[in-house]
Design a protein around this motif. Structure first.
Motif, PDB file in Angstrom:
ATOM      1  N   UNK B  66       0.873  -1.191   0.000  1.00  0.00           N
ATOM      2  CA  UNK B  66       0.000   0.000   0.000  1.00  0.00           C
ATOM      3  C   UNK B  66       0.900   1.227   0.000  1.00  0.00           C
ATOM      4  N   UNK B  67       0.948   1.927  -1.128  1.00  0.00           N
ATOM      5  CA  UNK B  67       1.786   3.118  -1.265  1.00  0.00           C
ATOM      6  C   UNK B  67       0.889   4.350  -1.357  1.00  0.00           C
ATOM      7  N   UNK B  68       0.811   5.077  -0.232  1.00  0.00           N
ATOM      8  CA  UNK B  68      -0.086   6.230  -0.208  1.00  0.00           C
ATOM      9  C   UNK B  68       0.469   7.380  -1.057  1.00  0.00           C
ATOM     10  N   UNK B  69       1.797   7.508  -1.065  1.00  0.00           N
ATOM     11  CA  UNK B  69       2.390   8.651  -1.772  1.00  0.00           C
ATOM     12  C   UNK B  69       2.183   8.552  -3.281  1.00  0.00           C
ATOM     13  N   UNK B  70       2.073   7.330  -3.798  1.00  0.00           N
ATOM     14  CA  UNK B  70       1.829   7.149  -5.232  1.00  0.00           C
ATOM     15  C   UNK B  70       0.420   6.604  -5.490  1.00  0.00           C
TER      16      UNK B  70
END
Lengths: 114, 112
Positions: B66-70
């Motif tokens: 889970x990559x919030x920044x992307x």
């Protein structure tokens, strides 16, 4: 086997007709969800019931209706059927309503409208 | 509203190849993210999930972070088998916590 059962497995009917799809949730699950999977719209949420009450509504047409009975099974009623209603209809169930409860999917009912 | 975009298939691979299926999302708040798999003639099965940023979900050799920044949740498997041939769906469950919003699905075909 997810424990969610759906009947019938396949249904072929004509335009203008009415059909009922049935779903039995996993034992102990109170929430039932209906989804439609079609070639042009993909997988879309239709409606959710929790312990007999409607909890959330998605892209469900006015010609469609659903209910959840006291024994927690659910039925999805589709009326005045059109060719575009041909799709795979999935039922899912979960213990509770929403987070963090996982949804378990049934095998689906394939509806063909001719 | 919430939306999920995943790469279109079909993806055709040889056995033991590396698999990546890209998935990006748009959502308000902090959604939970899922990968579901649909084998031919069957319903959807939950493959893995992640409920907060930087969580890694894993199952049966598949992983996704889970990559919030992307705003991404790409699915990977290091060495696929013929039995991995299926349609894979990325999905999110928003802050309201009810419905799942699905991507369009990616068909994967693994050849021996």
């Amino acid at each position: 086997d997810s424990g969610v059962t759906q009947t019938p497995k396949h249904l072929i009917t004509a335009t203008g007709q009415r059909v009922t799809l049935r779903c039995s949730p996993r034992s102990g699950d109170l929430s039932v969800y209906w989804y439609q999977q079609s070639l042009d719209q993909g997988l879309q949420f239709l409606i959710q019931y929790y312990n007999g009450e409607e909890r959330a509504k998605g892209n469900i047409l006015e010609r469609f209706s659903a209910q959840q009975f006291p024994d927690l099974h659910s039925e999805l009623n589709l009326s005045s059927l059109e060719l575009g209603d041909s799709a795979l209809y999935f039922c899912a169930s979960s213990v509770g309503a929403g987070d963090p409860y996982e949804q378990y999917f049934g095998p689906g009912t394939r509806l063909t409208v001719t | 509203g919430n939306s999920v975009t995943q790469m279109e298939g079909p993806v055709t691979l040889s056995e033991e190849a590396f698999l990546t299926i890209n998935c990006t999302y748009t959502a308000t708040g902090y959604p939970s993210l899922f990968w579901y798999v649909q084998y031919p003639g069957e319903g959807l099965q939950l493959l893995l999930k992640a409920t907060k940023a930087d969580d890694k979900g894993s199952n049966k050799g598949f992983e996704a972070t889970y990559r919030k920044e992307t705003t991404s949740f790409h699915l990977e498997k290091g060495s696929v088998q013929v039995s991995d041939s299926a349609v894979y769906f990325c999905a999110l469950r928003g802050a309201a916590g009810n419905k799942l919003t699905f991507g369009g699905g990616t068909r994967v075909l693994v050849k021996p």
